[in-house]
Scaffold this motif. Sequence first.
Motif, PDB file in Angstrom:
ATOM      1  N   LEU A  32      72.157  32.530  56.944  1.00 40.83           N
ATOM      2  CA  LEU A  32      71.099  32.000  57.813  1.00 40.83           C
ATOM      3  C   LEU A  32      71.621  30.952  58.784  1.00 40.83           C
ATOM      4  O   LEU A  32      70.902  30.495  59.662  1.00 40.83           O
ATOM      5  N   GLY A  33      72.880  30.547  58.607  1.00 41.70           N
ATOM      6  CA  GLY A  33      73.489  29.582  59.512  1.00 41.70           C
ATOM      7  C   GLY A  33      73.074  28.138  59.266  1.00 41.70           C
ATOM      8  O   GLY A  33      73.225  27.302  60.153  1.00 41.70           O
ATOM      9  N   VAL A  34      72.573  27.844  58.062  1.00 42.13           N
ATOM     10  CA  VAL A  34      72.157  26.473  57.781  1.00 42.13           C
ATOM     11  C   VAL A  34      73.246  25.660  57.090  1.00 42.13           C
ATOM     12  O   VAL A  34      73.051  24.483  56.803  1.00 42.13           O
ATOM     13  N   ARG A  35      74.355  26.291  56.809  1.00 42.61           N
ATOM     14  CA  ARG A  35      75.515  25.577  56.266  1.00 42.61           C
ATOM     15  C   ARG A  35      76.772  26.342  56.674  1.00 42.61           C
ATOM     16  O   ARG A  35      76.721  27.542  56.911  1.00 42.61           O
ATOM     17  N   PRO A  36      77.890  25.651  56.770  1.00 40.35           N
ATOM     18  CA  PRO A  36      79.134  26.335  57.147  1.00 40.35           C
ATOM     19  C   PRO A  36      79.653  27.186  55.986  1.00 40.35           C
ATOM     20  O   PRO A  36      79.263  26.989  54.835  1.00 40.35           O
ATOM     21  N   PRO A  37      80.540  28.118  56.287  1.00 36.84           N
ATOM     22  CA  PRO A  37      81.159  28.913  55.218  1.00 36.84           C
ATOM     23  C   PRO A  37      81.875  28.005  54.212  1.00 36.84           C
ATOM     24  O   PRO A  37      82.260  26.879  54.537  1.00 36.84           O
ATOM     25  N   LEU A  38      82.034  28.500  53.010  1.00 39.70           N
ATOM     26  CA  LEU A  38      82.717  27.747  51.966  1.00 39.70           C
ATOM     27  C   LEU A  38      84.190  27.565  52.314  1.00 39.70           C
ATOM     28  O   LEU A  38      84.819  28.452  52.894  1.00 39.70           O
ATOM     29  N   THR A  39      84.722  26.431  51.929  1.00 37.72           N
ATOM     30  CA  THR A  39      86.155  26.202  52.082  1.00 37.72           C
ATOM     31  C   THR A  39      86.875  26.954  50.963  1.00 37.72           C
ATOM     32  O   THR A  39      86.246  27.407  49.994  1.00 37.72           O
ATOM     33  N   ASP A  40      88.175  27.056  51.073  1.00 38.97           N
ATOM     34  CA  ASP A  40      88.954  27.710  50.011  1.00 38.97           C
ATOM     35  C   ASP A  40      88.758  27.004  48.671  1.00 38.97           C
ATOM     36  O   ASP A  40      88.618  27.648  47.639  1.00 38.97           O
ATOM     37  N   ILE A  41      88.734  25.684  48.707  1.00 37.50           N
ATOM     38  CA  ILE A  41      88.557  24.912  47.470  1.00 37.50           C
ATOM     39  C   ILE A  41      87.169  25.176  46.877  1.00 37.50           C
ATOM     40  O   ILE A  41      87.033  25.362  45.667  1.00 37.50           O
ATOM     41  N   GLU A  42      86.138  25.207  47.718  1.00 37.45           N
ATOM     42  CA  GLU A  42      84.781  25.487  47.240  1.00 37.45           C
ATOM     43  C   GLU A  42      84.697  26.890  46.635  1.00 37.45           C
ATOM     44  O   GLU A  42      84.057  27.094  45.602  1.00 37.45           O
ATOM     45  N   MET A  43      85.340  27.854  47.286  1.00 36.07           N
ATOM     46  CA  MET A  43      85.336  29.223  46.759  1.00 36.07           C
ATOM     47  C   MET A  43      86.023  29.290  45.398  1.00 36.07           C
ATOM     48  O   MET A  43      85.522  29.929  44.475  1.00 36.07           O
ATOM     49  N   GLU A  44      87.165  28.647  45.281  1.00 38.10           N
ATOM     50  CA  GLU A  44      87.889  28.643  44.005  1.00 38.10           C
ATOM     51  C   GLU A  44      87.033  28.027  42.894  1.00 38.10           C
ATOM     52  O   GLU A  44      87.000  28.538  41.779  1.00 38.10           O
ATOM     53  N   GLU A  45      86.337  26.945  43.209  1.00 38.89           N
ATOM     54  CA  GLU A  45      85.484  26.284  42.222  1.00 38.89           C
ATOM     55  C   GLU A  45      84.309  27.181  41.821  1.00 38.89           C
ATOM     56  O   GLU A  45      83.947  27.255  40.656  1.00 38.89           O
ATOM     57  N   ARG A  46      83.718  27.887  42.792  1.00 40.50           N
ATOM     58  CA  ARG A  46      82.599  28.789  42.482  1.00 40.50           C
ATOM     59  C   ARG A  46      83.067  29.937  41.593  1.00 40.50           C
ATOM     60  O   ARG A  46      82.360  30.349  40.671  1.00 40.50           O
TER      61      ARG A  46
END
Length: 60
Positions: A32-46
Amino acid sequence: MAKGQLPPCDSTQAADILTGLWLGFVNLEIKLGVRPPLTDIEMEERVKQGIENLLKILKT
């Protein structure tokens, strides 16, 4: 499952649950464009959290 580390389960259903844990509501927010894509670190944590939560779900 073969090693006895996980209880028997439907692998398709388990994969669906894991994917949902990975994507969550954040996926919709990004689309929806209300937040930027996840960073690599955020993706790894998820991914880490999703796997940990799936293992908890399967063991209950």
